[in-house]
Design an enzyme around this catalytic site. Sequence first.
Site, PDB file in Angstrom:
ATOM      1  N   GLY A 170     -11.892 -29.956  78.726  1.00 50.29           N
ATOM      2  CA  GLY A 170     -11.134 -29.379  79.836  1.00 50.29           C
ATOM      3  C   GLY A 170     -10.648 -27.966  79.601  1.00 50.29           C
ATOM      4  N   GLN A 171     -11.166 -27.290  78.557  1.00 50.56           N
ATOM      5  CA  GLN A 171     -10.731 -25.902  78.331  1.00 50.56           C
ATOM      6  C   GLN A 171     -11.295 -25.009  79.433  1.00 50.56           C
ATOM      7  OE1 GLN A 171     -11.708 -24.215  74.457  1.00 50.56           O
ATOM      8  NE2 GLN A 171     -10.492 -22.363  74.866  1.00 50.56           N
ATOM      9  N   ASP A 205       3.367 -22.328  82.140  1.00 48.63           N
ATOM     10  CA  ASP A 205       2.063 -22.519  82.777  1.00 48.63           C
ATOM     11  C   ASP A 205       2.215 -22.302  84.281  1.00 48.63           C
ATOM     12  OD1 ASP A 205      -0.730 -24.230  81.832  1.00 48.63           O
ATOM     13  OD2 ASP A 205      -0.323 -23.999  83.991  1.00 48.63           O
ATOM     14  N   HIS A 248      -4.799 -21.801  73.295  1.00 48.75           N
ATOM     15  CA  HIS A 248      -3.429 -21.974  73.792  1.00 48.75           C
ATOM     16  C   HIS A 248      -3.005 -23.400  73.525  1.00 48.75           C
ATOM     17  CE1 HIS A 248      -6.431 -22.498  76.960  1.00 48.75           C
ATOM     18  NE2 HIS A 248      -5.691 -23.479  77.422  1.00 48.75           N
ATOM     19  N   HIS A 266      -0.669 -26.233  74.749  1.00 47.89           N
ATOM     20  CA  HIS A 266       0.156 -26.718  75.863  1.00 47.89           C
ATOM     21  C   HIS A 266       1.323 -27.510  75.264  1.00 47.89           C
ATOM     22  CE1 HIS A 266      -2.980 -26.412  79.176  1.00 47.89           C
ATOM     23  NE2 HIS A 266      -3.789 -26.453  78.146  1.00 47.89           N
ATOM     24  N   ASN A 281      -7.019 -28.062  74.256  1.00 46.95           N
ATOM     25  CA  ASN A 281      -8.343 -28.447  74.727  1.00 46.95           C
ATOM     26  C   ASN A 281      -9.381 -27.533  74.082  1.00 46.95           C
ATOM     27  OD1 ASN A 281      -7.301 -30.432  76.509  1.00 46.95           O
ATOM     28  ND2 ASN A 281      -6.791 -28.845  77.993  1.00 46.95           N
TER      29      ASN A 281
HETATM   30  P1  AMP Z   1      -6.959 -25.230  79.645  1.00 51.59           P
HETATM   31  O1  AMP Z   1      -7.521 -25.962  80.835  1.00 51.59           O
HETATM   32  O2  AMP Z   1      -6.584 -26.108  78.499  1.00 51.59           O
HETATM   33  O3  AMP Z   1      -7.871 -24.074  79.241  1.00 51.59           O
HETATM   34  O4  AMP Z   1      -5.589 -24.604  80.128  1.00 51.59           O
HETATM   35  C1  AMP Z   1      -5.488 -23.398  80.811  1.00 51.59           C
HETATM   36  C2  AMP Z   1      -4.111 -23.373  81.394  1.00 51.59           C
HETATM   37  O5  AMP Z   1      -3.775 -22.033  81.698  1.00 51.59           O
HETATM   38  C3  AMP Z   1      -3.971 -24.182  82.680  1.00 51.59           C
HETATM   39  O6  AMP Z   1      -2.961 -25.168  82.506  1.00 51.59           O
HETATM   40  C4  AMP Z   1      -3.611 -23.124  83.727  1.00 51.59           C
HETATM   41  O7  AMP Z   1      -2.719 -23.602  84.688  1.00 51.59           O
HETATM   42  C5  AMP Z   1      -3.008 -22.027  82.871  1.00 51.59           C
HETATM   43  N1  AMP Z   1      -3.089 -20.680  83.406  1.00 51.59           N
HETATM   44  C6  AMP Z   1      -4.189 -20.050  83.863  1.00 51.59           C
HETATM   45  N2  AMP Z   1      -3.891 -18.801  84.245  1.00 51.59           N
HETATM   46  C7  AMP Z   1      -2.570 -18.627  83.991  1.00 51.59           C
HETATM   47  C8  AMP Z   1      -1.658 -17.549  84.155  1.00 51.59           C
HETATM   48  N3  AMP Z   1      -2.054 -16.364  84.667  1.00 51.59           N
HETATM   49  N4  AMP Z   1      -0.363 -17.731  83.808  1.00 51.59           N
HETATM   50  C9  AMP Z   1       0.046 -18.915  83.303  1.00 51.59           C
HETATM   51  N5  AMP Z   1      -0.768 -19.966  83.102  1.00 51.59           N
HETATM   52  C10 AMP Z   1      -2.057 -19.836  83.446  1.00 51.59           C
END
Ligand code: AMP
Length: 113
Positions: A92-93, A29, A99, A101, A86
């Site tokens: 919080g998505q 991440d 994805h 986490h 999420n």
């Molecule tokens: P969510 O809030 O559950 O949709 O999680 C999205 C996650 O994607 C967050 O933890 C971000 O930090 C991560 N994220 C967004 N863009 C990137 C990227 N280009 N490379 C790696 N992680 C990312």
Amino acid sequence: MDCIFCKIAKKEIPANIIYEDDKVLAFHDINPQAPFHILVIPKKHISTLLELTEDDKDLIGHIYLVINKLAKDLGFADRGYRVVVNCKEEAGQTVFHIHFHILAGREMGWPPG
Ligand code: AMP
Ligand code: ZN
């Protein structure tokens, strides 16, 4: 389609990739919330958990086996880890390509914020 995780899956934008096979990709991440914060994504675009279908059952099982493999390979299987998905805005998505986490390497609070 303008999806950042599809672009990562197609190697159109860079990511710190730690595992890849024909179905899934795992990468660090960009904004880690724990000493280990890895995202596991299907290469196939699925926007939210609600879009899963019967055809995705094997894929989701596969993702959890990849998560277990990463936990063992990266050394946090013994201490434990948390898997979070999420689903939609209130949870919080922010990226609408599912994805998983993986968070590890510190004590986790409960309930999550
Ligand atoms: P969510 O809030 O559950 O949709 O999680 C999205 C996650 O994607 C967050 O933890 C971000 O930090 C991560 N994220 C967004 N863009 C990137 C990227 N280009 N490379 C790696 N992680 C990312
Ligand atoms: Zn996508």
